[in-house]
Design an enzyme around this catalytic site. Sequence first.
Site, PDB file in Angstrom:
ATOM      1  N   ASP A  97      -6.582   1.829   2.371  1.00 63.02           N
ATOM      2  CA  ASP A  97      -5.536   0.970   2.910  1.00 63.02           C
ATOM      3  C   ASP A  97      -5.295  -0.115   1.854  1.00 63.02           C
ATOM      4  OD1 ASP A  97      -3.656  -0.364   4.391  1.00 63.02           O
ATOM      5  OD2 ASP A  97      -4.833  -0.424   6.244  1.00 63.02           O
TER       6      ASP A  97
HETATM    7  C1  BGC Z   1      -1.456  -1.434   6.552  1.00 62.11           C
HETATM    8  C2  BGC Z   1      -1.130   0.017   6.294  1.00 62.11           C
HETATM    9  C3  BGC Z   1       0.060   0.124   5.397  1.00 62.11           C
HETATM   10  C4  BGC Z   1      -0.223  -0.633   4.110  1.00 62.11           C
HETATM   11  C5  BGC Z   1       0.931  -0.632   3.130  1.00 62.11           C
HETATM   12  C6  BGC Z   1      -1.602  -2.199   5.252  1.00 62.11           C
HETATM   13  O1  BGC Z   1      -1.779  -3.566   5.476  1.00 62.11           O
HETATM   14  O2  BGC Z   1      -2.646  -1.530   7.287  1.00 62.11           O
HETATM   15  O3  BGC Z   1      -0.879   0.678   7.505  1.00 62.11           O
HETATM   16  O4  BGC Z   1       0.340   1.466   5.137  1.00 62.11           O
HETATM   17  O5  BGC Z   1      -0.502  -1.995   4.423  1.00 62.11           O
HETATM   18  O6  BGC Z   1       1.978  -1.394   3.609  1.00 62.11           O
END
Ligand code: BGC
Length: 815
Positions: free
Chosen positions: A236
Amino acid sequence: MSAPTPPASVDTLVAQLTLEEKALLLEGVGAWNTNGVPRLGIRQLFVTDGPHGVRKVRANAGAFGLAEAEPSTSFPTSTTLAKTWDPELARQVGAAIGRESAALEVDVLLAPGVNIMRSPLCGRNFEYFSEDPLVSGVFGTAFVQGVQSEGVATSVKHFAANSNEDFRFVGDSVVDERALREIYLRAFERIVKDAAPATVMCAYNQLNGTYCSDNRELLTDILRDEWGFDGLVMTDWGATHDRVAGIVAGCDLDMPGEVAHNRAEIIAATRDGRLPEELLDQAVARVLALVDRCSADHTAGAVDAEGHAALAERVAIEGAVLLANDGALPLDAKRSGLVVIGEQFERMRYQGAGSSLISPPATVSPRDAFDRRDVSYTFARGYRALDPRIDETLERQALAAASDADTVLFFGGLGDLEESEGFDRTSMALPEAQVRLLNGLVDAGSRVVLVLSTGSPVEIPRHDELAAVLLLSLPGMNGGEAAAQLLFGEANPSGKLTESWTRSAADASCAGDFNRSGVAAYYESIYVGYRFHDKAGTDLRYPFGHGLSYTTFAYRDLEVTVEGGRVTATVTAVNTGDRDGAEAVQLYVRNNRGEVFKADKELRAFAKVRVAAGDSMRVALSFELDDLAYWDVEDHAWVLENGSYEILVAASASDIRLTAPLVVDQGRVSRSPYSAAVDHAYATPPASVPAVFAELLGRPVPVLARSRRLGLERRLGDARRSILGGIFLRAVIGRVKKDFEAALALPDSLERDARVKSTHFVLRMMPSMSLRSMAMSSAGELPFHIAEGLELLAAGHPIRGIRRLAGTPEPQETR
Ligand code: BGC
């Protein structure tokens, strides 16, 4: 012209790469790209968020890239999609998003989110499907199949046990092995096995003491060795903890990357043997295989924007849930004396805030849809959604408008200031302004129909005195049209809940220990959602699976056959009313009464059927006998127990219509793997963390270190009372607050709403971030050595701290 050179095989390419190039390939760049190696023809990949549409951020939108995105269809959010109980719609939505992704040259869509809704307070529930692993797994599978059918890769997230926002960057989800397997991993397992997603995104949090990004048991032993996943694991955004440990654990790609420290670590660890070269090469090979796969499959075709908007509308209709109705609905569009109250009538909340925010080309609010129909109504705004203050003038105007109304339609629910990615709620209450208004309206004797937009359950004030409650959830760009069709009876509601609605947060299955600290004790074990409420006897507001229609359904003639390990229950659904309608038929199996504690019943199959008024239809629901197995913690395997089970065909978890016995004799005689103390404590769901939780876990429950110092792994908000922590938090908050205030000051528009939501999300998330997560996600803006230097300073090491701030390595680090 000479024929193009065939692409080199992954192995050949790996052999040609330098160590520096390999380190580079294992991280992202520019927030949304992977790195390429032009000299070898290795291209960059472009990845971007779903799951409710394509959020292709325009260039220069900053590290979290929340400012502006290319226009794309804003579909109803995942919770709404699941409430259709029709996975075919999830497949179609996936395919539509896949086509839009391909047209926007997106290689990997960061979706779907399939975390279990453990608590109604989780700010991100709107982005998840259900409290139930079968619903989550079936919808996730269909969505992935849809997207990937268009040649676009998916990233199933957030792996695993990421069920809160407040502690997501540092928290430890402490889950017993059985709950992990039966509840939190099960949807991922189904999706990996049935839909073969190209990538999986690991979660920020720790799982049982190890960050998911470093968790070999999760990323290799279970995901790859047991389930056969052969794709890539990415982090993530900013979830990397220890990059080298991550690669060893099976975490291939660090996103968003641009962390010089991680690259240097990979290189140093490979040179000194801490990182075996074959593991490094394996991770690189997975990146190259993904590049190959995306390049081969990329087939951008024309996008039918109108068709996609129509699909979004259909899902909004099918996913809306008629929660209560005393006959007030449907309304007659031609009637007079209708009073409409609530800002959401004209400024509908159709999606959630955070990384899934979409910029649709247009929206249809309920007001637009009413006006298209020439409905005559009086409107009063009543409250402001993106402003927590109570506006007494608006309140007075609304009460006055309603004073001699025949029916009041109240559009309300949560706003983006209450519910968003990045933070959790602290109660299930509606915003105070709405509660006051609803009370005022009911007190004045109005007949109120409540239309709710919310991504999670809310407390419903004066519930029993309301005429009807229609839940739109977050219905996407055409949600207003869906609302009008349902309210005026042009469409017949058929959605059903995919989570239990308790009367307040205190009744939720994990209420005894939700967000108390960074150590999240999942003490309720397998008793999540209805699995808890069934046995605890909770007096629910609405049960899991509940949803009304303008018609009625009867169920009859249940027949059960078992063939080759597959159970099929066939039942007739009869539309006994005078309108065509659709019904989500649910099949639960009541568990055997064996030695092992179990939920009373579990959902094993479901089907949505459309039946014309007065007609009937045979519906077949089937499942494998093996689906009845529980996870045995002694054998570390699924075990099917012999005994008497019961098939329950139901309209909701609390509305069982037909039953039939099911005897299992090809399994194992029941025998508990637990001690008598655990068996006793978990015979019914515990209301708070029981003393035997440690025994259930098989190890002591971790205790949180009490320090309040600024540190790499500590939430900034928790360090706010220390001198350095306070200064640092004020500095970062000051910066994002300016953006938020600038957004608030913009003139009313969709653009303002989007900016307010995005900046508020970052503002509220900031105190939950740690120095490490900031450094890992800031694309170089907060270099890791600065984060380390700050930690050293906070720990009282001024000289070492200043050396680190200046970028000088610690003496023992010099190699
Ligand atoms: C979120 C993800 C997301 C990523 C990119 C993160 O903070 O938890 O779900 O895909 O950011 O935006």
